[in-house]
Enzyme design. Structure first.
Site, PDB file in Angstrom:
ATOM      1  N   GLN A  59     160.738  39.102  84.584  1.00  0.00           N
ATOM      2  CA  GLN A  59     160.802  40.529  84.933  1.00  0.00           C
ATOM      3  C   GLN A  59     162.021  41.183  84.283  1.00  0.00           C
ATOM      4  OE1 GLN A  59     158.481  42.314  86.740  1.00  0.00           O
ATOM      5  NE2 GLN A  59     159.697  44.069  86.149  1.00  0.00           N
ATOM      6  N   ASP A 108     153.141  38.625  78.858  1.00  0.00           N
ATOM      7  CA  ASP A 108     153.621  40.007  78.723  1.00  0.00           C
ATOM      8  C   ASP A 108     153.350  40.562  77.323  1.00  0.00           C
ATOM      9  OD1 ASP A 108     154.597  41.408  80.894  1.00  0.00           O
ATOM     10  OD2 ASP A 108     156.512  40.354  80.929  1.00  0.00           O
ATOM     11  N   LYS A 112     152.666  42.110  91.498  1.00  0.00           N
ATOM     12  CA  LYS A 112     152.083  41.057  90.654  1.00  0.00           C
ATOM     13  C   LYS A 112     151.620  39.875  91.508  1.00  0.00           C
ATOM     14  CE  LYS A 112     154.705  42.620  86.703  1.00  0.00           C
ATOM     15  NZ  LYS A 112     155.949  42.569  85.949  1.00  0.00           N
TER      16      LYS A 112
END
Length: 281
Positions: free
Chosen positions: A96, A119, A52
């Site tokens: 995460q 997300d 990322k």
């Protein structure tokens, strides 16, 4: 021979488009910032976070990394997120997953401001998708739609079967296919005679987490097969939920593992970051 849907090439195309957009924004004095939080040192998570960061660097998005120790308390994490929610120079926040067992993932997801939820996991984002309103969409399903569209695969009117009903892939995938005018069936571990359901599919999305589960007995001749699974075999090679060698000869198009769905997830995360900045300015 089946068309191989090249996720690496399509994700590179999307990243290049985003790079141009970000460059144009910078020319107007606007900078996009993504905050990435990792708690603990799960090896797979560390790889994802690294990828990322690399994608941010390539596209021109500033990334802030918060690498917290395993013993970080839930309250400490929530306080950090609250601070990032308040910051006007942070456009997107990504935590995460998975988190250590002592932290409630649901509570953490809900604590991220919906306008920074790149997300697409916040209940408000999911609700917006359900009723057809604008909002962030979970990156893997959004990436699959791009794979289909950019490979010239028609979704309208097609019989689509999604196998798997997770909140991150299965459910949003079904809603996105519906939004694209597909006729959608969701199958899962309690579905009776799964093969008879999957054999109806013009487009099959396999997301069950079982290596090489889907063989040609599950596939309609000429179907498009999208494999979301990723597993490391004993010989260290990667495979998906679909037995690629067995299925490829009978379908019209298929995603490989690796190099299919995987690269799209990060490309769509970057797309959500750019979108978040556009919405906030």
């Amino acid at each position: 021979m089946a068309q191989i849907i090249d996720g690496k090439a399509i994700s590179a195309q999307i990243k290049d488009e985003l790079k141009q957009k970000v460059s144009d924004m910078k020319a107007q004095g606007k900078e996009i910032t993504l905050a990435v939080i990792q708690v603990g040192t799960d090896p797979a998570s560390t790889v994802y976070v690294g990828n990322k960061k690399k994608a941010c660097e390539y596209i021109g998005i500033r990334s802030l990394a918060y690498e917290l120790p395993e013993e970080t308390t839930e309250q400490e994490l929530l306080s950090l997120i609250d601070g990032l929610n308040q910051r006007t120079d942070v456009n997107g926040i990504l935590v995460q997953l998975p988190l250590p067992a002592h932290i409630d993932e649901d509570k953490v997801i809900r604590s991220i401001a919906p306008e920074k939820d790149v997300d697409g996991f916040h209940p408000q984002s999911v609700g917006a998708l359900c009723i057809g309103e604008k909002g962030f969409v979970s990156c893997t399903p959004a990436g699959i739609i791009q794979l289909l569209k950019r490979s010239g695969i028609e979704i309208t009117g097609k019989e689509c079967v999604v196998v798997g009903r997770s909140n991150i892939v299965g459910k949003p995938m079904a809603l996105l296919l519906l939004r694209e005018n597909g006729t959608v069936t969701v199958a899962h571990s309690k579905t009776k005679d799964l093969a008879s359901v999957t054999k109806r599919a013009d487009i099959l999305v396999a997301a069950i987490g079982k290596p090489k589960f889907f063989t040609r007995e599950y596939i309609k001749e000429g179907a498009v097969v999208i494999d979301v699974g990723i597993h490391r075999m004993e010989n260290k090679k990667l495979c998906g939920d679909v037995d690629y060698d067995d299925v490829a000869p009978v379908c019209s198009a298929i995603t490989p593992v690796p190099g299919g769905v995987g690269p799209m997830t990060i490309a769509m995360l970057m797309s959500n970051c750019v979108e978040s900045a556009s919405m906030q300015w």
